[in-house]
Design a protein around this motif. Structure first.
Motif, PDB file in Angstrom:
ATOM      1  N   LYS A  28    -141.254  -6.118 -54.366  1.00  0.00           N
ATOM      2  CA  LYS A  28    -140.969  -7.379 -55.095  1.00  0.00           C
ATOM      3  C   LYS A  28    -139.743  -7.233 -55.968  1.00  0.00           C
ATOM      4  CE  LYS A  28    -145.338  -9.791 -54.920  1.00  0.00           C
ATOM      5  NZ  LYS A  28    -146.617  -9.078 -55.065  1.00  0.00           N
ATOM      6  N   ASN A  29    -139.697  -6.095 -56.636  1.00  0.00           N
ATOM      7  CA  ASN A  29    -138.560  -5.780 -57.493  1.00  0.00           C
ATOM      8  C   ASN A  29    -137.264  -5.738 -56.685  1.00  0.00           C
ATOM      9  OD1 ASN A  29    -137.090  -4.790 -59.697  1.00  0.00           O
ATOM     10  ND2 ASN A  29    -137.513  -2.662 -59.109  1.00  0.00           N
ATOM     11  N   GLN A  37    -136.197  -9.233 -55.546  1.00  0.00           N
ATOM     12  CA  GLN A  37    -135.645  -9.984 -56.678  1.00  0.00           C
ATOM     13  C   GLN A  37    -134.219  -9.570 -56.989  1.00  0.00           C
ATOM     14  OE1 GLN A  37    -137.936  -9.860 -60.303  1.00  0.00           O
ATOM     15  NE2 GLN A  37    -139.550 -11.153 -59.436  1.00  0.00           N
ATOM     16  N   GLU A  90    -131.872 -10.726 -54.177  1.00  0.00           N
ATOM     17  CA  GLU A  90    -131.678 -12.179 -54.213  1.00  0.00           C
ATOM     18  C   GLU A  90    -130.716 -12.575 -55.324  1.00  0.00           C
ATOM     19  OE1 GLU A  90    -135.701 -13.740 -54.520  1.00  0.00           O
ATOM     20  OE2 GLU A  90    -135.664 -14.296 -52.385  1.00  0.00           O
ATOM     21  N   LYS A  91    -130.903 -11.946 -56.464  1.00  0.00           N
ATOM     22  CA  LYS A  91    -130.065 -12.287 -57.615  1.00  0.00           C
ATOM     23  C   LYS A  91    -128.623 -11.853 -57.370  1.00  0.00           C
ATOM     24  CE  LYS A  91    -130.000 -12.099 -62.645  1.00  0.00           C
ATOM     25  NZ  LYS A  91    -130.528 -11.438 -63.856  1.00  0.00           N
TER      26      LYS A  91
END
Lengths: 130, 130
Positions: free
Chosen positions: A93-94, A97, A100-101
């Motif tokens: 998940k990290n 994220q 994506e950022k």
DNA sequence: GTAACTGCAAATCCTTTGCTATGGA
DNA sequence: TCCATAGCAAAGGATTTGCAGTTAC
């Protein structure tokens, strides 16, 4: 999608396999239950099940394998013994994220495959820790 | 591995491509320099170059693509426009360390591919941010 | 000189497709 | 009943291979 005992059996084989079977392996396994099933039917159903996201197709070292979707995981392929392992999806998940950022994209799926040497083969001394 | 102008040209095409060409695309590109090259030669050399780790084969959505190895990177495939992007290998060292420690394996390579929607297609409103 | 490499064409392998028959809803 | 699905066999497409000639070293 309509019911058929062929498709049910194929899905069951994939779901109960931990060894990421190929189409051919699935065919021989299903054949034990349905001796006159044809390979064409296996291919057609594997495609249908992948399209319906009930199973996943993963391509590893030039061969297609099929994988249940019970949980998120990575894959690990040992170069010594050729075993394909499921690994916990550590930090996924990290990672998603952050990517994506940084890249300004929206991620909805991933295929993460590592190559190396498994614990078993390292113990046999086929490769040193470092 | 002995020198041949065919192999040199094939390697050059892969190294100078940013669009992850397929064997067929490489064939047509090399043909501009060496008009009578055969597709068999392209396949043979791509295999030799992959074996020698000079290029990498990546399999994406049922097709083999070839990739230079200039730096570590992830891949991102946009489901809307089908473009295949290179992404920075964000956090890769950290991720490998964590996985190696947790799973007790030694990792020497990886293939990390994300699927989703690229910024371009999101701007077109094909998919909402969330 | 000789072993690796090429071009060409045939062979191979995996997967898909066309057809007719069957069976689920 | 009707249409999705099955089995079978043939077709398709991508890749590999065998062979005879060529080229790098």
């Amino acid at each position: 999608m309509r019911y058929s005992k062929q498709r049910e059996s194929i899905l069951e084989v994939v779901n109960q396999s931990s060894n990421h079977p190929t189409a051919e392996m699935i065919y021989w396994e299903v054949k034990k239950q349905i001796p006159n099933i044809s390979l064409g039917t296996v291919y057609r159903n594997l495609n249908a099940l992948v399209d319906a996201s009930l199973i996943k197709r993963i391509h590893i070292q030039d061969v297609d394998h099929y994988d249940h979707r019970k949980d998120e995981h990575y894959h690990f392929c040992c170069r010594e013994c050729q075993t394909l392992y499921d690994l916990e999806a550590t930090d996924i998940k990290n990672l998603i994220q952050k990517v994506e950022k940084k890249e300004q994209v929206k991620i909805d799926d991933y295929e993460i495959l590592f190559y190396g040497t498994c614990m078993h083969c390292m113990k046999k001394g086929l490769r040193e820790w470092n």
